[in-house]
Design a protein around this motif. Structure first.
Motif, PDB file in Angstrom:
ATOM      1  N   THR A 109      51.057  44.465  45.109  1.00 26.43           N
ATOM      2  CA  THR A 109      50.806  44.366  43.670  1.00 26.43           C
ATOM      3  C   THR A 109      49.426  44.922  43.353  1.00 26.43           C
ATOM      4  N   ASN A 110      49.363  45.872  42.414  1.00 27.80           N
ATOM      5  CA  ASN A 110      48.106  46.516  42.002  1.00 27.80           C
ATOM      6  C   ASN A 110      47.412  47.241  43.163  1.00 27.80           C
ATOM      7  N   GLN A 111      48.108  47.357  44.306  1.00 29.68           N
ATOM      8  CA  GLN A 111      47.551  48.008  45.491  1.00 29.68           C
ATOM      9  C   GLN A 111      46.225  47.364  45.920  1.00 29.68           C
ATOM     10  N   THR A 112      46.080  46.087  45.642  1.00 32.67           N
ATOM     11  CA  THR A 112      44.905  45.316  46.065  1.00 32.67           C
ATOM     12  C   THR A 112      45.222  44.655  47.399  1.00 32.67           C
ATOM     13  N   TYR A 113      44.386  44.861  48.382  1.00 37.08           N
ATOM     14  CA  TYR A 113      44.660  44.350  49.718  1.00 37.08           C
ATOM     15  C   TYR A 113      44.748  42.831  49.713  1.00 37.08           C
ATOM     16  N   ASP A 114      45.728  42.302  50.455  1.00 33.63           N
ATOM     17  CA  ASP A 114      46.007  40.862  50.457  1.00 33.63           C
ATOM     18  C   ASP A 114      45.389  40.130  51.648  1.00 33.63           C
ATOM     19  N   ASN A 115      44.412  40.771  52.314  1.00 24.89           N
ATOM     20  CA  ASN A 115      43.704  40.147  53.449  1.00 24.89           C
ATOM     21  C   ASN A 115      44.647  39.774  54.591  1.00 24.89           C
ATOM     22  N   HIS A 116      45.690  40.582  54.755  1.00 24.94           N
ATOM     23  CA  HIS A 116      46.761  40.297  55.720  1.00 24.94           C
ATOM     24  C   HIS A 116      46.244  40.118  57.140  1.00 24.94           C
ATOM     25  N   CYS A 117      45.280  40.952  57.544  1.00 28.85           N
ATOM     26  CA  CYS A 117      44.842  40.945  58.952  1.00 28.85           C
ATOM     27  C   CYS A 117      43.683  39.987  59.216  1.00 28.85           C
ATOM     28  N   ARG A 118      43.271  39.253  58.214  1.00 26.62           N
ATOM     29  CA  ARG A 118      42.068  38.416  58.358  1.00 26.62           C
ATOM     30  C   ARG A 118      42.198  37.419  59.499  1.00 26.62           C
ATOM     31  N   HIS A 119      43.403  36.911  59.734  1.00 22.89           N
ATOM     32  CA  HIS A 119      43.578  35.850  60.734  1.00 22.89           C
ATOM     33  C   HIS A 119      44.410  36.300  61.935  1.00 22.89           C
ATOM     34  N   ARG A 148      25.691  50.774  30.036  1.00 24.60           N
ATOM     35  CA  ARG A 148      26.959  50.314  29.505  1.00 24.60           C
ATOM     36  C   ARG A 148      27.039  48.810  29.265  1.00 24.60           C
ATOM     37  N   GLY A 149      25.969  48.092  29.588  1.00 27.99           N
ATOM     38  CA  GLY A 149      25.975  46.649  29.360  1.00 27.99           C
ATOM     39  C   GLY A 149      26.790  45.904  30.405  1.00 27.99           C
ATOM     40  N   LYS A 150      27.293  44.741  30.034  1.00 28.69           N
ATOM     41  CA  LYS A 150      28.004  43.895  30.990  1.00 28.69           C
ATOM     42  C   LYS A 150      29.321  44.525  31.406  1.00 28.69           C
ATOM     43  N   GLN A 151      29.543  44.562  32.730  1.00 27.98           N
ATOM     44  CA  GLN A 151      30.765  45.088  33.311  1.00 27.98           C
ATOM     45  C   GLN A 151      31.446  43.978  34.107  1.00 27.98           C
ATOM     46  N   THR A 152      32.768  43.902  33.986  1.00 25.84           N
ATOM     47  CA  THR A 152      33.519  42.857  34.679  1.00 25.84           C
ATOM     48  C   THR A 152      34.700  43.462  35.419  1.00 25.84           C
ATOM     49  N   ILE A 153      35.207  42.717  36.386  1.00 20.53           N
ATOM     50  CA  ILE A 153      36.368  43.135  37.177  1.00 20.53           C
ATOM     51  C   ILE A 153      37.243  41.911  37.399  1.00 20.53           C
ATOM     52  N   MET A 154      38.531  42.128  37.594  1.00 24.07           N
ATOM     53  CA  MET A 154      39.446  41.019  37.840  1.00 24.07           C
ATOM     54  C   MET A 154      39.041  40.287  39.114  1.00 24.07           C
ATOM     55  N   SER A 155      39.189  38.979  39.124  1.00 18.07           N
ATOM     56  CA  SER A 155      38.728  38.177  40.261  1.00 18.07           C
ATOM     57  C   SER A 155      39.445  38.532  41.553  1.00 18.07           C
ATOM     58  N   ASN A 156      40.746  38.899  41.480  1.00 22.79           N
ATOM     59  CA  ASN A 156      41.461  39.261  42.710  1.00 22.79           C
ATOM     60  C   ASN A 156      40.950  40.580  43.285  1.00 22.79           C
ATOM     61  N   ASP A 157      40.494  41.498  42.418  1.00 20.69           N
ATOM     62  CA  ASP A 157      39.889  42.732  42.906  1.00 20.69           C
ATOM     63  C   ASP A 157      38.517  42.455  43.519  1.00 20.69           C
ATOM     64  N   ALA A 158      37.766  41.545  42.892  1.00 16.91           N
ATOM     65  CA  ALA A 158      36.430  41.220  43.395  1.00 16.91           C
ATOM     66  C   ALA A 158      36.495  40.558  44.767  1.00 16.91           C
ATOM     67  N   SER A 159      37.545  39.803  45.025  1.00 13.12           N
ATOM     68  CA  SER A 159      37.647  39.050  46.285  1.00 13.12           C
ATOM     69  C   SER A 159      38.350  39.829  47.395  1.00 13.12           C
ATOM     70  N   GLU A 160      38.699  41.080  47.144  1.00 11.74           N
ATOM     71  CA  GLU A 160      39.390  41.886  48.147  1.00 11.74           C
ATOM     72  C   GLU A 160      38.498  42.162  49.357  1.00 11.74           C
ATOM     73  N   ASP A 161      39.069  42.053  50.546  1.00 13.06           N
ATOM     74  CA  ASP A 161      38.369  42.437  51.777  1.00 13.06           C
ATOM     75  C   ASP A 161      38.446  43.967  51.901  1.00 13.06           C
ATOM     76  N   PHE A 162      37.351  44.649  51.608  1.00 13.92           N
ATOM     77  CA  PHE A 162      37.393  46.104  51.571  1.00 13.92           C
ATOM     78  C   PHE A 162      36.926  46.717  52.893  1.00 13.92           C
ATOM     79  N   ILE A 163      37.238  47.980  53.079  1.00  9.91           N
ATOM     80  CA  ILE A 163      36.976  48.681  54.335  1.00  9.91           C
ATOM     81  C   ILE A 163      35.511  49.100  54.434  1.00  9.91           C
TER      82      ILE A 163
END
Length: 294
Positions: A109-119, A148-163
């Motif tokens: 969903t949304n191509q946001t990584y689901d932290n599958h390999c974390r464990h 541009r002032g205050k910038q925000t991002i969806m919380s699920n995108d912010a919490s993604e384990d990125f490469i």
């Protein structure tokens, strides 16, 4: 802390008008605050690099009178440093190996990584290429941009384990840029709005490493006739050094800055000094702009 700005091109091609806008804006922001301006060559993606591009980039900057204040830093000379940091993160369980394919991630969903390999307790002993992902514990979902002032991002995108280390064995941009900006003491980052979305990831690394966070200023993008940003990937034409004053004036106008009435009679050095003395970052427009002639 003294003001330190930087321009950090990759040698995947020559400078185009969009590059000039970024270089000039970062230079003027630093110099108008009596700061240093640095140049860093981000050459950590060899398959995309063009032979000789780094030297031509530096030559072009010099022709425009944009002189850097310290030795140029080449990221390719710092690969061992990045790898040592990654190894430390893995050892401290702040990062982990990931063998997920692009196809799997694109199916999420949304191509946001689901932290599958974390464990999964993966290791390089499996003899297959694997990426390394940061274990996101310092997510950032908002910040204030100087343009541009205050910038925000969806919380699920912010919490993604990125490469932070790619499957192809290359260091990821988000890690290298944070490590090097901190190493060079950069206090203000002026760059294109195309990098706005990755700022949240980079800020989370600043927090994880307990680094001092720089101020960010994301510039509007110069667009071609197809309304795509001027870029090397979109085959933007390299800028010419035959008429540096005209191109400098064009870039200043793009940035919403004032132009001296007699600029045609000024030297490039005088034009740049005028621009430093009259620099107003508050006048930079937020919206991208079509550059039909480029």
């Amino acid at each position: 802390m003294s003001n330190v700005g930087r321009f950090a091109p990759s040698p995947s091609g020559l400078l185009h008008f969009g590059s000039l806008i970024t270089a000039l804006a970062s230079y003027l922001q630093a110099k108008s605050n009596n700061g240093e301006w640095l140049v860093r060559i981000e050459d950590i993606d060899p398959p995309r690099e063009v032979v000789g591009a780094a030297q031509k980039i530096l030559f072009t900057l010099e022709q425009f009178g944009l002189h850097w204040d310290r030795d140029v830093l080449y990221q390719s000379n710092r690969l061992t440093i990045y790898q040592d940091i990654i190894n430390t993160l893995l050892k401290n369980k702040l990062a982990y190996y990931c063998n997920c394919t692009r196809q799997r991630i694109h199916g999420l969903t949304n191509q946001t990584y689901d932290n599958h390999c974390r464990h999964l307790q993966l290791s390089t002993t499996t003899q297959q290429p694997m990426a390394v992902r940061i274990k996101q514990t310092s997510s950032i979902d908002s910040f204030v941009d100087g343009i541009r002032g205050k910038q925000t991002i969806m919380s699920n995108d912010a919490s993604e384990d990125f490469i932070i280390y790619r499957k192809d064995g290359l260091i990821a941009y988000n890690l290298a840029v944070v490590i090097d900006d901190h190493y060079q003491g950069v206090t203000e980052i002026v760059r294109g709005a195309d990098l706005l979305s990755v700022t949240f990831k980079q800020l989370s690394l600043y927090q994880l490493f307990n680094f001092t966070v720089p101020h960010y200023y994301h510039l509007p993008l110069a667009l071609n006739s197809d309304r795509r940003k001027l870029s090397k990937q979109n085959h933007a034409q390299p800028i010419s050094t035959n008429n540096v004053r005209q191109l400098t004036v064009d870039a200043l106008r793009f940035l919403g800055q004032s132009i001296p009435d007699n600029w045609q009679d000024a030297s490039q050095e005088q034009l740049l000094q005028w621009a430093i003395d009259h620099w107003q970052i508050k006048d930079i427009p937020k919206n991208d702009k079509l550059i039909s002639s480029l």
